[in-house]
Design a protein around this motif. Sequence first.
Motif, short mmCIF file in Angstrom:
data_model
loop_
_atom_site.label_atom_id
_atom_site.label_comp_id
_atom_site.label_asym_id
_atom_site.label_seq_id
_atom_site.Cartn_x
_atom_site.Cartn_y
_atom_site.Cartn_z
N GLU A 106 -6.09 -6.36 -7.67
CA GLU A 106 -6.52 -6.26 -9.06
C GLU A 106 -5.37 -5.83 -9.96
OE1 GLU A 106 -9.84 -4.37 -12.05
OE2 GLU A 106 -10.35 -4.95 -10.02
N THR B 247 -8.03 -2.19 -6.16
CA THR B 247 -7.20 -2.79 -5.13
C THR B 247 -5.86 -3.21 -5.70
OG1 THR B 247 -8.00 -5.04 -5.57
CG2 THR B 247 -9.27 -3.71 -4.00
N ARG B 248 -4.88 -3.36 -4.81
CA ARG B 248 -3.58 -3.84 -5.26
C ARG B 248 -3.70 -5.24 -5.86
NH1 ARG B 248 1.99 -3.21 -4.61
NH2 ARG B 248 2.81 -4.61 -6.20
N ASN C 42 0.84 -1.18 0.00
CA ASN C 42 0.00 0.00 0.00
C ASN C 42 0.88 1.24 0.00
OD1 ASN C 42 -2.81 -0.92 0.20
ND2 ASN C 42 -2.06 -1.92 2.06
N TRP D 253 -0.24 4.24 -8.64
CA TRP D 253 -0.02 3.50 -7.40
C TRP D 253 1.45 3.15 -7.20
CZ3 TRP D 253 2.47 -1.08 -7.69
CH2 TRP D 253 2.40 -1.80 -8.88
#
Length: 434
Positions: free
Chosen positions: A50, A47-48, A6, A120
Amino acid sequence: MRIVDNPTRCSRVGIVSSTQFPMGNRDYAAPEPEQTPDDDVRPPLFTRAEYDRRLKAVREQMEYQGLSALIVTDPANIFYLTGYDAWSFYTPQLLFVPDEGEMLLHLREMDANGAFRTAWLPPEQIVGYPERYVHRPHLHPFDWIAFSLRRRALIARATRGAVGLEMDAHFFSPKGFRSLLNALPEWKLVDCFELVNWVRAVKSEAEIQYMRTAARVTTAVMQAAIDTIGVGVPQNMVAAQIARAQAEGDGEAWGDFPAIVPMLPTGTSADTPHLTWSDRVLTEGDAVVVELAGAHRRYHVPLARTVMLGEPSDDLLRLEDAVAEGLQVVLDTAAEGVPVRELAHAWNWSLARRGLEKDSRLGYSVGIGYPPDWGERTISIRTEDETVLAENMTFHVICGMWMTGFGYEVSESVRITRSGAETFTSFPRSLIRK
């Protein structure tokens, strides 16, 4: 180097530079994070897990194609893999995807400095090239990026197989290709044939939700267009209200900028599908074809309808009936497991019974879009396409008929389900009379 689960979402200042290059080049990394929260950093759209699934799917296809690395230049594909979203694609940018290890996003330095606001990726995976490489006749940013990859010892590893390029991407220029070819002679550079685009063809449930939100924008925009169209109204004023509605959206379904401007073929010029607008004043007897899209978080839902000012001709009414019947046949045919060609056959047979034909494709895969196109450049609904429909594929089905001196168009954006096709909007499909 490790990809964090994250990545911190906070403000960054300064530039972290590594060892000096020969001839004064520096390898610029994105600024390191501070601990001060930054409200202008967007949270990841997915989400990470995905994003990890997407990269895994891309690498599986790379292995199938014998690729040891992939050079991604299409802004839609960069967005798909990293979340990076900015109007920076007019200058060269490149995502390096090795068959193992971490991706590296290369951008113009001024864009790399703020890429953390949408991507991200952690800052060590975002690299900026110097400003002096922008728009120079005898230099290209890929010259610098190639040396940056070499300095990171990533070139030799990629010689184990071919290196894939997006040879048909809108923003991958011949000069960029020549730069890579000259700077990396040990690489075998090959066309990846829209590898990432094909991975994008089947949407996740989260992507479908973004498209449903975009559909709310589309509905509001089409209504704004219909409400504005009228006798005595200039085309550019219709376009202005469409643009306003595209940004305004519908409540929490705010509008992103669309990949294509509104198209407004009118009157006799409606026989040509991709005309935009002028200051032409709409008059009694005009049929106005409106093709547009609502967009949200880069996901697009296109839609087309035809508005009639006054009484339609008999020829136009015949087209209205033919298109309505043909579109319904196509929607009734579509479902998971059905070959794409069967949709085209169903449409062609429906038209043929009325003595009509349409030479152009019936539609194409849609989803993420950046200018100049909202299509994914993969699946086309035509009789030559051997693709088999899968659940959560999404298409723009365009039932446009461009005759001589007039035209008629109705389209739907649809999601393929296990048992049929779900339309993203519920606008009436008949000729809209005003």
